[in-house]
Write an enzyme that holds these catalytic residues in place. Structure first.
Site, mmCIF file in Angstrom:
data_model
loop_
_atom_site.group_PDB
_atom_site.id
_atom_site.type_symbol
_atom_site.label_atom_id
_atom_site.label_comp_id
_atom_site.label_asym_id
_atom_site.label_seq_id
_atom_site.Cartn_x
_atom_site.Cartn_y
_atom_site.Cartn_z
ATOM 1 N N HIS A 117 53.338 -22.383 32.375
ATOM 2 C CA HIS A 117 54.475 -22.686 33.249
ATOM 3 C C HIS A 117 54.909 -24.125 32.986
ATOM 4 O O HIS A 117 54.192 -24.898 32.347
ATOM 5 C CB HIS A 117 54.096 -22.529 34.725
ATOM 6 C CG HIS A 117 53.012 -23.464 35.169
ATOM 7 N ND1 HIS A 117 51.689 -23.290 34.811
ATOM 8 C CD2 HIS A 117 53.053 -24.600 35.934
ATOM 9 C CE1 HIS A 117 50.966 -24.270 35.338
ATOM 10 N NE2 HIS A 117 51.771 -25.081 36.007
ATOM 11 N N ASP A 119 56.460 -27.425 35.500
ATOM 12 C CA ASP A 119 56.342 -27.764 36.913
ATOM 13 C C ASP A 119 57.703 -27.774 37.601
ATOM 14 O O ASP A 119 58.655 -28.389 37.109
ATOM 15 C CB ASP A 119 55.658 -29.130 37.081
ATOM 16 C CG ASP A 119 54.172 -29.062 36.747
ATOM 17 O OD1 ASP A 119 53.582 -27.981 36.923
ATOM 18 O OD2 ASP A 119 53.612 -30.077 36.310
ATOM 19 N N HIS A 264 52.591 -25.606 30.162
ATOM 20 C CA HIS A 264 51.150 -25.850 30.172
ATOM 21 C C HIS A 264 50.436 -24.744 30.935
ATOM 22 O O HIS A 264 51.031 -24.058 31.776
ATOM 23 C CB HIS A 264 50.814 -27.222 30.751
ATOM 24 C CG HIS A 264 51.313 -27.453 32.148
ATOM 25 N ND1 HIS A 264 52.635 -27.728 32.439
ATOM 26 C CD2 HIS A 264 50.678 -27.422 33.350
ATOM 27 C CE1 HIS A 264 52.784 -27.877 33.744
ATOM 28 N NE2 HIS A 264 51.611 -27.678 34.323
#
Length: 297
Positions: A117, A119, A264
């Protein structure tokens, strides 16, 4: 080009992998960093997307001071309330930890692996960057995988690039979810926003693939079955090893990554071993399509 003067001769930049990432050496974040030194660090960040500074012993205020050089810090939304342990740091801090008090986690995202994903893509203005500082780490596992979203966009088949050109994808996130177990999230109660699939970076001008397996739900304007098929293709493409750097954390590691051009994920780790990291995020402008000008603030 920046002329590295005498005050900067101790700064080194070492690539971490062929995919992305660089370690910055010769920096102590307890000390003042000059504008010239920061310019070198920032350029390394643009060039490598993820930068690592090891062996730091810093307070939250020192972490804030360094992070704020990259832009204004974000205040976290705490509709569910913060634990006293997390709240004492202030509204801009997330404790990423499995440490518990009276059987309850004192922070967020406590245990296990987490899917790829970026952030906060579910907000209209996703965060520009994330700064994560390791305080305690387990004996093994809990590694962070970073993916290069520039290279992911560049290496897609041409027919997929043409198909997705100008389209947006819906980003949705249910608080605390680390592994997506259902096809649709609850949009009534959790944040969601549609962003360009190919996102232009405001500094580099390059386009990145702005989707992720944890938070991207559908491609706007495509039939459901076609949207699902293409998203699965994109997610598999992002997981290719040649696009990934895996970071094995050590206490004192500080990493800042660019959420505009990376994704990440986290590997599993022993639940009985303590893991605690301190997270700050940095505000950004609204994502734009390649070729568009950023909106005025």
């Amino acid at each position: 080009p920046i002329d590295p003067g005498e005050a900067m001769t101790n700064i080194g930049i070492r690539p971490l992998s062929p995919a992305l990432g660089a370690e910055i050496t010769g920096i102590d974040l307890r000390e003042e960093i000059t504008d010239e030194q920061f310019a070198l660090i920032e350029q390394a960040w643009y060039d490598h997307l993820v930068i690592l500074i090891r062996n730091q012993e810093i307070t939250i205020d020192q972490q804030r001071a360094f992070s704020a050089r990259f832009g204004p810090l974000s205040i976290r939304s705490r509709k569910r309330g913060a634990t006293p342990e997390a709240a004492e740091y202030g509204g801009d801090v997330m404790l990423v930890t499995n440490v518990r008090k009276d059987g309850k986690p004192i922070g967020s995202l406590p245990d296990g692996e987490m899917m790829f994903h970026s952030d906060t893509p579910y907000f209209e203005r996703p965060c520009k960057a994330t700064v994560l500082y390791a305080i305690e780490v387990p004996s093994h596992g809990g590694n962070t995988l970073f993916g290069n979203s520039y290279k992911a966009a560049e290496t897609l088949p041409d027919e997929i690039k043409r198909k997705l050109d100008g389209l947006k994808a819906m980003q949705v996130y249910e608080h605390g979810t680390m592994i997506k177990l259902k096809d649709r999230y609850d949009r009534e109660n959790f944040p969601h926003y549609a962003h360009p699939i190919f996102r232009r970076h405001s500094e580099s001008g390059k386009s990145s693939l702005f989707v992720s397996e944890l938070m991207t739900e559908e491609i706007i304007g495509l039939p459901s079955d076609e949207s699902d098929r293409i998203l699965q293709l994109l997610f598999a493409h992002q997981r290719k090893s040649e696009l990934i750097y895996e970071h094995v954390w050590q206490p004192g590691d500080l990493i800042i990554w660019d959420n505009r051009c990376t994704i990440h994920a986290r590997t599993d780790f022993p639940s009985e071993e303590r893991r605690m990291l301190r997270r700050l995020t940095i505000q950004d402008d609204h994502p734009v399509l390649p070729g568009e000008a950023p909106p005025s603030s």
